[in-house]
Design an enzyme around this catalytic site. Sequence first.
Site, PDB file in Angstrom:
ATOM      1  N   TYR A   1     -66.718 -43.894 -50.042  1.00 13.60           N
ATOM      2  CA  TYR A   1     -67.472 -42.390 -50.133  1.00 13.60           C
ATOM      3  C   TYR A   1     -68.767 -42.845 -50.884  1.00 13.60           C
ATOM      4  CZ  TYR A   1     -63.436 -39.754 -47.796  1.00 13.60           C
ATOM      5  OH  TYR A   1     -62.466 -39.192 -47.424  1.00 13.60           O
ATOM      6  N   GLU A   2     -69.509 -42.005 -51.129  1.00  6.51           N
ATOM      7  CA  GLU A   2     -70.627 -41.920 -51.989  1.00  6.51           C
ATOM      8  C   GLU A   2     -70.557 -41.649 -53.404  1.00  6.51           C
ATOM      9  OE1 GLU A   2     -73.806 -40.277 -49.680  1.00  6.51           O
ATOM     10  OE2 GLU A   2     -73.122 -38.355 -50.235  1.00  6.51           O
ATOM     11  N   SER A   3     -69.631 -40.763 -53.797  1.00  5.04           N
ATOM     12  CA  SER A   3     -69.327 -40.681 -54.633  1.00  5.04           C
ATOM     13  C   SER A   3     -68.751 -41.250 -55.435  1.00  5.04           C
ATOM     14  CB  SER A   3     -68.622 -39.422 -54.960  1.00  5.04           C
ATOM     15  OG  SER A   3     -67.286 -39.976 -54.296  1.00  5.04           O
ATOM     16  N   GLY A   4     -68.630 -43.050 -55.101  1.00  8.52           N
ATOM     17  CA  GLY A   4     -68.012 -44.479 -55.831  1.00  8.52           C
ATOM     18  C   GLY A   4     -67.057 -44.717 -56.141  1.00  8.52           C
TER      19      GLY A   4
END
Lengths: 272, 242
Positions: free
Chosen positions: B42-45
Amino acid sequence: MAEITSLRDAVAQLVHDGDTVALEGFTHLIPHAAGQEIIRQRRRDLTLVRMTPDIVYDQLIGAGCAKKLIFSWGGNPGVGSLHRFRDAVQNSWPVPLEIEEHSHAGMANRYVAGASGLPFAVLRGYRGTDLPKHTDTIKTITCPFTGEELAAVPAINPDVSIIHAQRADRAGNVQMWGLVGVQKEAVLAARRSLVTVEEVVDELTPVPGQVILPTWAVTAVAEVPGGAHPSYASGYSERDNEYYAYWDSIGRERDSFQRWLEEKVFTTEVAQ
Amino acid sequence: MMSVAAARALSGGQRVFVGIGLPSTAANLARRTHAGDLVLIYESGTLGSKPTRLPASIGDGILADTADAVISVPEVFNYWLQPGRIDVGFLGAAQLDKFGNINTTVIGTDYADPKVRLPGAGGAPEIAANCHEVYVVVRQSKRSFVEQVDFITSFGHGRGKGDREKLGLPGAGPTLVITDLGVMRPDPDTAELVLTQIHEGVTVEQVKEATGWDLKVAPDLTTTPAPTEAELTALRELKAAK
């Protein structure tokens, strides 16, 4: 050394009309209370920077604090549109809003360049998209070693960056963990910084995966328990998912938004 | 049906860049049915999230708590996405055109004075460029499936075959478009999206009606098999889990 102060005093001292201001936090640790204090102090003509302008920027834009937004994704995550943002872009209400639009990769690299003391960053980005036609801070550069054409984006160096973190000690060293997004880079890229924290403690207990911002890298720390609501602070609070849905009903109309401003921001004094 | 069809497209230990909503539902369903070792990013890390319920946002705490690693956002894009370490990117679209170009920026051709201002690019332009393949998941209507998008937020196949290569884009671009009516794939010779599969109970006419260009139909058109009991149970459990 970071001064430990109140939220009100920190915003009064650090955020001025016309400043470039970044409030960062990637879903987690979003400094909502600080954003509302900026509204309360009626700052104007701000250039707001943020990868994911969500509710807190909808509030700042709707309250007329911003003249420009530099961003890569503006929405109410999991819910839909930001209606105050839309109203400003489509109808110039309450004031016109200039936009400078990037992708996440571009924005992340702009902060990295800012934190690194470099004038710009390179990335393999934006190719084939219409973004460079409308955003003059996206240029092309040729790699001097391979000849590859790459995207170049200028560093972001905000006048002030504001983030929320879990803890600080009395000397002003800041500790945060969990999803840390681009907060460290935003603070290190900025001329001045404010960190609101869940609590100030005598001594920081080490936590796996923590990020430390030493006191000498931060301008001010303010203790604001729950200052990230409706986002969350891992180890302290849960995300208030219902509030994000509720915001849609507040932000949708100018009247309901104005009522919200009067009731929840202007007539509410912050603690301390 | 759309989430089941999207889940079926994923297999084995693929590394998948997941967005919230339908892509997240599909990826989590696949992980609970036939692709247990799917790696969710996920691009949140978060790398390798294994959520026990559907996350409410890309930054839901459960994604970090169940991940193999939690990293910063610059690291997600620079170290993991940009060098081509991710197999499949899942994207949504407000508008999609016949060459798989995606618009999530503005509706209307005047960028400065749009009819509708949409959220913008987010991670999508680089996901579309650098993942080995892109699957687009989107509800189909004449408004969303257009001859040519108003704004290219994420590059698909441009105006035809070879356009990606000319730009030096490393990934194959959109190889699969999954809608509530059926599935489209780019024609190997022209890169134009062609209807290759319809969901059970849907007619070709219905799909054509919901498409803003003269949609071509593959000669070997197939029908999506109905969801199995196991898929439906897993989907129900996923949606019920708190």
